[in-house]
Write a protein that holds these residues in place. Structure first.
Motif, PDB file in Angstrom:
ATOM      1  N   THR A   1      15.519  10.519 -37.655  1.00 58.20           N
ATOM      2  CA  THR A   1      14.450  11.256 -36.970  1.00 58.20           C
ATOM      3  C   THR A   1      13.653  10.338 -36.052  1.00 58.20           C
ATOM      4  O   THR A   1      13.180  10.788 -34.994  1.00 58.20           O
ATOM      5  CB  THR A   1      13.508  11.950 -37.974  1.00 58.20           C
ATOM      6  OG1 THR A   1      12.993  10.976 -38.897  1.00 58.20           O
ATOM      7  CG2 THR A   1      14.221  13.047 -38.732  1.00 58.20           C
ATOM      8  N   ALA A   2      13.509   9.074 -36.409  1.00 60.20           N
ATOM      9  CA  ALA A   2      12.798   8.143 -35.524  1.00 60.20           C
ATOM     10  C   ALA A   2      13.523   8.022 -34.191  1.00 60.20           C
ATOM     11  O   ALA A   2      12.888   7.989 -33.123  1.00 60.20           O
ATOM     12  CB  ALA A   2      12.667   6.777 -36.186  1.00 60.20           C
ATOM     13  N   LEU A   3      14.842   7.967 -34.231  1.00 64.78           N
ATOM     14  CA  LEU A   3      15.615   7.882 -32.996  1.00 64.78           C
ATOM     15  C   LEU A   3      15.459   9.148 -32.167  1.00 64.78           C
ATOM     16  O   LEU A   3      15.266   9.087 -30.946  1.00 64.78           O
ATOM     17  CB  LEU A   3      17.090   7.643 -33.329  1.00 64.78           C
ATOM     18  CG  LEU A   3      18.013   7.349 -32.149  1.00 64.78           C
ATOM     19  CD1 LEU A   3      17.559   6.094 -31.407  1.00 64.78           C
ATOM     20  CD2 LEU A   3      19.453   7.198 -32.630  1.00 64.78           C
ATOM     21  N   ARG A   4      15.504  10.296 -32.843  1.00 66.95           N
ATOM     22  CA  ARG A   4      15.354  11.578 -32.125  1.00 66.95           C
ATOM     23  C   ARG A   4      13.947  11.723 -31.545  1.00 66.95           C
ATOM     24  O   ARG A   4      13.776  12.135 -30.386  1.00 66.95           O
ATOM     25  CB  ARG A   4      15.664  12.734 -33.064  1.00 66.95           C
ATOM     26  CG  ARG A   4      17.138  12.881 -33.435  1.00 66.95           C
ATOM     27  CD  ARG A   4      17.317  13.904 -34.548  1.00 66.95           C
ATOM     28  NE  ARG A   4      16.716  15.185 -34.188  1.00 66.95           N
ATOM     29  CZ  ARG A   4      17.375  16.196 -33.609  1.00 66.95           C
ATOM     30  NH1 ARG A   4      18.658  16.057 -33.324  1.00 66.95           N
ATOM     31  NH2 ARG A   4      16.772  17.320 -33.328  1.00 66.95           N
ATOM     32  N   MET A   5      12.943  11.399 -32.356  1.00 70.06           N
ATOM     33  CA  MET A   5      11.568  11.526 -31.880  1.00 70.06           C
ATOM     34  C   MET A   5      11.292  10.563 -30.734  1.00 70.06           C
ATOM     35  O   MET A   5      10.622  10.915 -29.752  1.00 70.06           O
ATOM     36  CB  MET A   5      10.583  11.303 -33.031  1.00 70.06           C
ATOM     37  CG  MET A   5      10.543  12.456 -34.019  1.00 70.06           C
ATOM     38  SD  MET A   5       9.217  12.337 -35.262  1.00 70.06           S
ATOM     39  CE  MET A   5       9.918  11.111 -36.368  1.00 70.06           C
ATOM     40  N   GLY A   6      11.804   9.347 -30.857  1.00 65.93           N
ATOM     41  CA  GLY A   6      11.629   8.390 -29.778  1.00 65.93           C
ATOM     42  C   GLY A   6      12.238   8.879 -28.479  1.00 65.93           C
ATOM     43  O   GLY A   6      11.651   8.718 -27.398  1.00 65.93           O
ATOM     44  N   SER A   7      13.400   9.506 -28.580  1.00 66.30           N
ATOM     45  CA  SER A   7      14.059  10.045 -27.389  1.00 66.30           C
ATOM     46  C   SER A   7      13.221  11.154 -26.752  1.00 66.30           C
ATOM     47  O   SER A   7      13.068  11.212 -25.527  1.00 66.30           O
ATOM     48  CB  SER A   7      15.451  10.575 -27.765  1.00 66.30           C
ATOM     49  OG  SER A   7      16.079  11.152 -26.647  1.00 66.30           O
ATOM     50  N   ASP A   8      12.672  12.043 -27.586  1.00 64.77           N
ATOM     51  CA  ASP A   8      11.829  13.119 -27.056  1.00 64.77           C
ATOM     52  C   ASP A   8      10.564  12.566 -26.410  1.00 64.77           C
ATOM     53  O   ASP A   8      10.140  13.019 -25.334  1.00 64.77           O
ATOM     54  CB  ASP A   8      11.463  14.107 -28.166  1.00 64.77           C
ATOM     55  CG  ASP A   8      12.586  15.084 -28.468  1.00 64.77           C
ATOM     56  OD1 ASP A   8      13.101  15.717 -27.522  1.00 64.77           O
ATOM     57  OD2 ASP A   8      12.957  15.235 -29.642  1.00 64.77           O
ATOM     58  N   LEU A   9       9.943  11.590 -27.048  1.00 70.69           N
ATOM     59  CA  LEU A   9       8.722  11.008 -26.496  1.00 70.69           C
ATOM     60  C   LEU A   9       9.008  10.259 -25.201  1.00 70.69           C
ATOM     61  O   LEU A   9       8.207  10.311 -24.253  1.00 70.69           O
ATOM     62  CB  LEU A   9       8.077  10.075 -27.527  1.00 70.69           C
ATOM     63  CG  LEU A   9       7.473  10.794 -28.740  1.00 70.69           C
ATOM     64  CD1 LEU A   9       7.179   9.792 -29.857  1.00 70.69           C
ATOM     65  CD2 LEU A   9       6.203  11.550 -28.353  1.00 70.69           C
ATOM     66  N   GLU A  10      10.152   9.591 -25.139  1.00 70.64           N
ATOM     67  CA  GLU A  10      10.527   8.911 -23.899  1.00 70.64           C
ATOM     68  C   GLU A  10      10.684   9.918 -22.762  1.00 70.64           C
ATOM     69  O   GLU A  10      10.260   9.667 -21.630  1.00 70.64           O
ATOM     70  CB  GLU A  10      11.831   8.136 -24.125  1.00 70.64           C
ATOM     71  CG  GLU A  10      12.222   7.210 -22.980  1.00 70.64           C
ATOM     72  CD  GLU A  10      13.069   7.902 -21.927  1.00 70.64           C
ATOM     73  OE1 GLU A  10      13.085   7.425 -20.773  1.00 70.64           O
ATOM     74  OE2 GLU A  10      13.709   8.915 -22.257  1.00 70.64           O
TER      75      GLU A  10
ATOM     76  N   HIS B   1       9.287  19.357 -25.878  1.00 75.30           N
ATOM     77  CA  HIS B   1       9.636  18.103 -26.542  1.00 75.30           C
ATOM     78  C   HIS B   1       8.659  17.794 -27.673  1.00 75.30           C
ATOM     79  O   HIS B   1       9.053  17.255 -28.713  1.00 75.30           O
ATOM     80  CB  HIS B   1       9.677  16.950 -25.541  1.00 75.30           C
ATOM     81  CG  HIS B   1      10.910  16.939 -24.692  1.00 75.30           C
ATOM     82  ND1 HIS B   1      12.148  16.597 -25.186  1.00 75.30           N
ATOM     83  CD2 HIS B   1      11.100  17.240 -23.378  1.00 75.30           C
ATOM     84  CE1 HIS B   1      13.055  16.665 -24.209  1.00 75.30           C
ATOM     85  NE2 HIS B   1      12.442  17.064 -23.110  1.00 75.30           N
ATOM     86  N   ALA B   2       7.382  18.134 -27.483  1.00 76.58           N
ATOM     87  CA  ALA B   2       6.403  17.940 -28.563  1.00 76.58           C
ATOM     88  C   ALA B   2       6.776  18.788 -29.777  1.00 76.58           C
ATOM     89  O   ALA B   2       6.658  18.340 -30.930  1.00 76.58           O
ATOM     90  CB  ALA B   2       5.002  18.295 -28.074  1.00 76.58           C
ATOM     91  N   VAL B   3       7.247  20.004 -29.536  1.00 77.61           N
ATOM     92  CA  VAL B   3       7.682  20.873 -30.636  1.00 77.61           C
ATOM     93  C   VAL B   3       8.895  20.284 -31.337  1.00 77.61           C
ATOM     94  O   VAL B   3       9.008  20.329 -32.563  1.00 77.61           O
ATOM     95  CB  VAL B   3       7.972  22.297 -30.113  1.00 77.61           C
ATOM     96  CG1 VAL B   3       8.631  23.159 -31.198  1.00 77.61           C
ATOM     97  CG2 VAL B   3       6.684  22.960 -29.627  1.00 77.61           C
ATOM     98  N   ARG B   4       9.812  19.716 -30.575  1.00 77.19           N
ATOM     99  CA  ARG B   4      10.999  19.084 -31.177  1.00 77.19           C
ATOM    100  C   ARG B   4      10.586  17.926 -32.085  1.00 77.19           C
ATOM    101  O   ARG B   4      11.165  17.719 -33.155  1.00 77.19           O
ATOM    102  CB  ARG B   4      11.944  18.593 -30.075  1.00 77.19           C
ATOM    103  CG  ARG B   4      12.732  19.710 -29.396  1.00 77.19           C
ATOM    104  CD  ARG B   4      13.375  19.206 -28.113  1.00 77.19           C
ATOM    105  NE  ARG B   4      14.232  18.064 -28.350  1.00 77.19           N
ATOM    106  CZ  ARG B   4      15.566  18.129 -28.447  1.00 77.19           C
ATOM    107  NH1 ARG B   4      16.183  19.304 -28.358  1.00 77.19           N
ATOM    108  NH2 ARG B   4      16.287  17.043 -28.633  1.00 77.19           N
ATOM    109  N   VAL B   5       9.591  17.161 -31.657  1.00 79.89           N
ATOM    110  CA  VAL B   5       9.080  16.076 -32.503  1.00 79.89           C
ATOM    111  C   VAL B   5       8.541  16.648 -33.813  1.00 79.89           C
ATOM    112  O   VAL B   5       8.817  16.117 -34.900  1.00 79.89           O
ATOM    113  CB  VAL B   5       7.976  15.288 -31.767  1.00 79.89           C
ATOM    114  CG1 VAL B   5       7.253  14.344 -32.732  1.00 79.89           C
ATOM    115  CG2 VAL B   5       8.570  14.494 -30.598  1.00 79.89           C
TER     116      VAL B   5
END
Length: 218
Positions: A82-91, A196-200
């Motif tokens: 999830t850290a990898l996914r969240m980082g991608s969304d935030l980027e 993207h915020a929702v995906r996080v």
């Protein structure tokens, strides 16, 4: 050794929270630059995206290193995934703030936003800030209840996005093609930022519970 391992996992969370702060600052300043035709502020948003990208690169490197050395399982494995996914969304959220700033730069010294749409764009920017602030809090606290609320919070952004299109498509509108394109793109950037915020938030729920509930039903 285990203490050091969990410190590394905690460091991932810290970096993600820092990314939320940066992309919140980015969208806030991009909105102000857009509405005020502030070239200097727009350039600062564009420059700051390098810092967002650097943090994401650090997260990626840490995750690959942890996977190789520790072979995490169960909750720890969910954390790194999830850290990898969240980082991608935030980027990507940082990129979207940069896109807004680039439209400001492109149209300077003129404004890309007509007077009748300024209040709508301002509100979209405020909602974007609230969403990413809440997402950052959810990452830090692992608050599932708050994370589940972001889907409903995003509805307000979707409504404003639809409002922009109603104005653009009104029969009595006299939009220049350039203006219509700018507003269409800007509206899309804010709408995607919120998505993207929702995906996080969904990833926070998955991290804590191990499942992905249908948040769209809330």
């Amino acid at each position: 050794m285990r203490d050091a391992y969990h410190e590394e996992l905690d460091a991932l969370t810290d970096r993600l929270v820092e990314m939320t702060r940066l992309v919140r600052s980015g969208i806030s300043r991009a909105t102000t630059a857009l509405l005020d035709s502030d070239l200097h502020l727009a350039e600062s948003v564009i420059s700051q995206d390098d810092e967002v990208n650097r943090l994401f690169a650090e997260i990626e490197a840490s995750i690959f290193d942890l996977m190789a050395r520790q072979q995490p399982v169960a909750v720890d494995l969910r954390m790194v995934i999830t850290a990898l996914r969240m980082g991608s969304d935030l980027e990507r959220m940082g990129d979207l703030a940069e896109h807004v700033a680039k439209i400001t730069r492109l149209r300077h010294p003129d404004s890309a936003i007509p007077a009748e749409l300024r209040s709508t764009i301002l509100e979209m920017g405020q909602i974007a800030e609230r969403l990413v602030t809440k997402a950052g809090s959810c990452i830090a606290s692992h608050d599932v209840e708050s994370a589940m609320e972001l889907e409903a919070d995003d509805d307000a952004m979707d409504q404003l996005h639809r409002r922009l299109f109603r104005v653009l498509l009104a029969k009595d509108s006299k939009w220049a093609v350039e203006q219509a394109i700018d507003v269409t793109l800007i509206g899309r950037y804010y709408e995607r930022y919120a998505d993207h915020a929702v995906r996080v938030a969904r990833d926070v729920v998955y991290l804590v519970t191990g499942s992905r509930p249908d948040m769209s039903a809330l």
